[in-house]
Design a protein around this motif. Structure first.
Motif, mmCIF file in Angstrom:
data_model
loop_
_atom_site.group_PDB
_atom_site.id
_atom_site.type_symbol
_atom_site.label_atom_id
_atom_site.label_comp_id
_atom_site.label_asym_id
_atom_site.label_seq_id
_atom_site.Cartn_x
_atom_site.Cartn_y
_atom_site.Cartn_z
ATOM 1 N N VAL A 72 -21.804 -4.792 2.292
ATOM 2 C CA VAL A 72 -20.567 -5.052 2.419
ATOM 3 C C VAL A 72 -19.911 -4.162 1.568
ATOM 4 C CG1 VAL A 72 -18.707 -6.870 2.301
ATOM 5 C CG2 VAL A 72 -21.069 -7.431 2.834
ATOM 6 N N VAL A 73 -18.816 -3.342 2.257
ATOM 7 C CA VAL A 73 -17.988 -2.435 1.476
ATOM 8 C C VAL A 73 -16.353 -2.795 1.494
ATOM 9 C CG1 VAL A 73 -17.364 0.056 1.200
ATOM 10 C CG2 VAL A 73 -19.646 -0.541 2.012
ATOM 11 N N HIS A 74 -15.863 -2.669 0.543
ATOM 12 C CA HIS A 74 -14.472 -3.168 0.237
ATOM 13 C C HIS A 74 -13.805 -1.779 0.600
ATOM 14 C CE1 HIS A 74 -14.856 -7.367 -0.835
ATOM 15 N NE2 HIS A 74 -15.854 -7.051 -1.384
ATOM 16 N N VAL A 75 -12.501 -2.103 1.454
ATOM 17 C CA VAL A 75 -11.551 -1.016 1.788
ATOM 18 C C VAL A 75 -10.363 -1.117 1.450
ATOM 19 C CG1 VAL A 75 -10.991 0.720 3.489
ATOM 20 C CG2 VAL A 75 -13.141 0.022 3.629
ATOM 21 N N ASP A 76 -9.596 -0.559 0.597
ATOM 22 C CA ASP A 76 -8.272 -0.492 0.145
ATOM 23 C C ASP A 76 -7.326 0.106 1.381
ATOM 24 O OD1 ASP A 76 -5.802 -1.191 -0.486
ATOM 25 O OD2 ASP A 76 -6.141 -0.268 -2.771
ATOM 26 N N VAL A 77 -7.151 -0.467 2.377
ATOM 27 C CA VAL A 77 -6.388 0.007 3.503
ATOM 28 C C VAL A 77 -4.840 0.599 3.134
ATOM 29 C CG1 VAL A 77 -7.506 -0.795 5.490
ATOM 30 C CG2 VAL A 77 -5.642 -2.239 4.540
ATOM 31 N N PHE A 78 -4.327 -0.181 1.942
ATOM 32 C CA PHE A 78 -3.046 0.504 1.598
ATOM 33 C C PHE A 78 -3.179 1.696 0.899
ATOM 34 C CE2 PHE A 78 -2.402 -4.408 2.278
ATOM 35 C CZ PHE A 78 -1.553 -4.066 3.306
ATOM 36 N N ASP A 79 -4.259 2.035 0.717
ATOM 37 C CA ASP A 79 -4.263 3.525 0.061
ATOM 38 C C ASP A 79 -3.803 4.460 1.042
ATOM 39 O OD1 ASP A 79 -4.828 3.143 -2.539
ATOM 40 O OD2 ASP A 79 -6.853 3.355 -2.511
ATOM 41 N N ASN A 80 -3.828 4.262 2.387
ATOM 42 C CA ASN A 80 -3.711 4.882 3.454
ATOM 43 C C ASN A 80 -2.084 4.937 3.860
ATOM 44 O OD1 ASN A 80 -3.445 5.543 6.301
ATOM 45 N ND2 ASN A 80 -5.630 5.927 6.356
ATOM 46 N N GLU A 81 -1.347 6.112 3.698
ATOM 47 C CA GLU A 81 0.114 6.034 4.061
ATOM 48 C C GLU A 81 0.203 5.756 5.550
ATOM 49 O OE1 GLU A 81 2.906 6.710 2.283
ATOM 50 O OE2 GLU A 81 1.923 6.075 0.843
#
Length: 258
Positions: A72-81
């Motif tokens: 399980v990998v956590h992704v911070d989608v808000f790092d993506n403009e």
């Protein structure tokens, strides 16, 4: 069973695979057939989680692969403009970020082949994420053997795979008009709104958000139930919606791409 045999034959040529896993009908079918064909030790499911998924979907996805080999990998989608501003091409950049993390996990486990659950129907609709996957060299075996969503559901039921009737879902950002500034709170609100409908036994649903207005998309057979549900309106208002509407067109994939 011709397509299923073709899929199994194709998977055997890979030996060890990492699968970009979401818990949806397509990726779970691919995962189950891969495990059956190659064995648990040769299949790694990589589940990327973040604010783009509801808590319900994350919990269910984890439960489906708990007995297998997974990460399980956590992704911070808000790092993506592109995601933050919900641009029309956000799926391209978001998918590239997610699939890069899946590839990293594959490399850590010395796995050469990375697969996804794209089916042949996906080629016919607006899916900017497909280009990102192609650029990264992601393999789509379901699409390669010509499996449609209908076939996948049929084979899933035949094989006793529990997700055969699971409604298609999508990133929570798809509930908002393009060029809307997204926040964790906004995504969580729409996730909670859809959970209220799930509690009523309505799973194939989208709550599209237009500022303070919630536009509910469901199959038309549920219209009467919702039109007579005063409690639902009260619950939506408690979530912060001033207006609750029912889309008379019913549920539509890619509603904001009309």
């Amino acid at each position: 069973m011709e397509k299923l045999q073709q899929l199994r034959a194709l998977l055997k040529t890979y030996q060890d695979v990492a699968i970009a896993y979401s818990g949806g009908c397509d990726s779970h079918f691919l995962y189950q057939v891969a495990v059956e064909t190659l064995g648990h030790e040769h299949v790694l499911a990589v589940l990327c989680v973040g604010d783009m998924m509801s808590k319900e979907d994350i919990t269910e996805a984890k439960s489906l692969i708990k007995d297998g080999r997974y990460k399980v990998v956590h992704v911070d989608v808000f790092d993506n403009e592109a995601f933050l501003h919900n641009r029309k091409d956000r799926c391209y950049f978001c998918k590239k970020m997610i699939m890069t993390k899946v590839i990293e996990q594959a490399q850590c486990h010395h796995i050469e082949y990375v697969l996804d659950g794209k089916n042949s129907d996906d080629e016919r609709v607006y899916r900017p994420g497909i280009q990102a996957c192609q650029e990264l060299g992601i393999i789509s075996p379901l699409s390669e053997v010509g499996m449609t969503k209908k076939m996948i559901r049929h084979y899933s039921q035949y094989l006793g795979i529990s997700t055969y009737a699971k409604p298609a879902n999508a990133c929570l950002a798809s509930r908002f008009p393009y060029d809307t500034l997204l926040t964790k709170e906004k995504l969580d609100r729409v996730s909670q709104a859809e959970a209220l409908l799930h509690q009523k036994g309505i799973y194939h649903v989208r709550v599209r958000v237009h500022d303070k207005l919630a536009r509910i998309e469901v199959e038309k057979k549920y219209f009467e139930i919702l039109l007579n549900d005063k409690q639902l309106i009260d619950d939506f208002e408690r979530l912060g919606f001033d207006y609750v509407t029912l889309d008379l067109k019913g549920i539509t994939s890619g509603s904001y791409d009309r």
